[in-house]
Design an enzyme around this catalytic site. Structure first.
Site: not given
Length: 328
Positions: A193-194
């Site tokens: 994810c980020t």
């Protein structure tokens, strides 16, 4: 030893630093932590959003290097936060108008009460080892972000769950589990994810569901883009971030996208050429889901923002995207 250093080039050319952070930690009384943290941020001129819950802290904040140092030192002194990892980038101007410290049930909302990253999570994989893992044909790679984030950039071969929010991820996995994992020996599952918080919680969820061979990218896409040279990278496109920079690329350089202030989704140059795009009012992603009355309100808000800008003032309205509700 932890460091809050950013590159010398960033420090020399950018007046502001941006710090994305999170830590799963056992906070018995998060409400008691709120006021001192907010007071310190305001005293140091820090802006952004921090979320506090019984499971820890999550957020993105911006300000001077010295101000961030003070706030991060304070957070690292909280129970279970001594190992707090912070991802730094630079900004030419403040990406946030306010400082908020909010109390939440979860620091990233999955809605699965039995999922506890403090009890068990998958195996952390350093950015330097990530390419080898995801290039292995026996590894299933899953992007745990929202559909609009995946649309502007992802890793080679990553599966897109096409979820609109992180809360939809458990239902998606349970529905697709048999197709993904099949029968017999389960493959390795790698997720990203980020900044790391969603994939860390996702690995805890998969562990709860009985999947053992689970891995996640330590520090998330942001750490990968900061660490891995572009010529060695398996990342394509840009990475959406939850502040006014909208997206970043390799080296955490600000990307090419802007933001639709009606739906908070990224807008490309091709989107701007659409008849459904109007600055501050609509974009192709949200035009059909908004009424004429809503667009009229957005149009007036945008007009007021432009008037404030012309007077050299800040217009604090609904313009800013959330900085921490989704990701750190």
């Amino acid at each position: 030893m932890h460091t809050t250093d950013i590159s010398a080039a960033d420090a020399a050319t950018a007046p502001l630093c941006v710090a994305a952070l999170y830590q799963f930690a056992p906070f018995q009384d998060p409400a008691a932590l709120r006021a001192p943290l907010l007071a310190l941020c305001e005293a140091q001129g820090i802006r952004g959003t921090l979320l506090l819950a019984r499971e820890g802290i999550n957020g993105t904040i911006a300000g001077s290097r010295e101000g961030l140092d003070a706030v991060i030192a304070h957070i690292r002194a909280l129970p279970g936060c001594e190992g707090l990892d912070v991802k730094f980038s630079s900004a030419a101007e403040t990406p946030f108008h306010r400082m908020k410290v909010r109390l939440k049930r979860e620091i990233v909302t999955m809605g699965e009460p039995g999922t506890d990253p403090l009890a068990t999570v998958g195996t952390y994989v350093a950015p330097e080892d990530w390419n080898a893992l995801i290039s292995d044909p026996d590894t299933i790679l899953i992007d745990t972000r929202n559909d609009y984030e995946v649309a502007i950039g992802t890793f080679n071969g990553a599966i897109d769950p096409e979820t609109r929010s992180f809360r939809e991820f458990p239902e998606w996995f349970r529905r697709e589990r048999e197709r993904l994992l099949g029968e017999g020996k389960a493959p390795r599952v790698a997720m990203f994810c980020t900044g790391g918080i969603r994939c860390e919680k996702s690995t805890a969820f998969l562990k709860q569901e009985g999947v053992e061979d689970v891995f996640h990218l330590k520090g998330g896409i942001l750490k990968y883009l900061e660490t891995i040279p572009a010529e060695q990278s398996l990342w394509h496109g840009e990475c959406f971030v939850f502040d006014q920079r909208v997206s970043v690329g390799h080296g955490l350089v600000q990307g090419s996208l802007s933001l639709c202030h009606a739906c908070r989704q990224p807008v490309s140059e091709s989107d701007k050429a659409s008849a459904h795009y109007e600055e501050g009012v609509s974009c192709p992603a949200c035009f059909e889901s908004r009424t004429d009355e809503q667009r009229a309100r957005y149009r007036e808000r945008h007009r007021q923002e432009k008037l404030a800008e012309a007077r050299g003032q800040e217009h604090v309205g609904a313009k800013m995207p959330t900085s921490a509700g989704q990701e750190a």
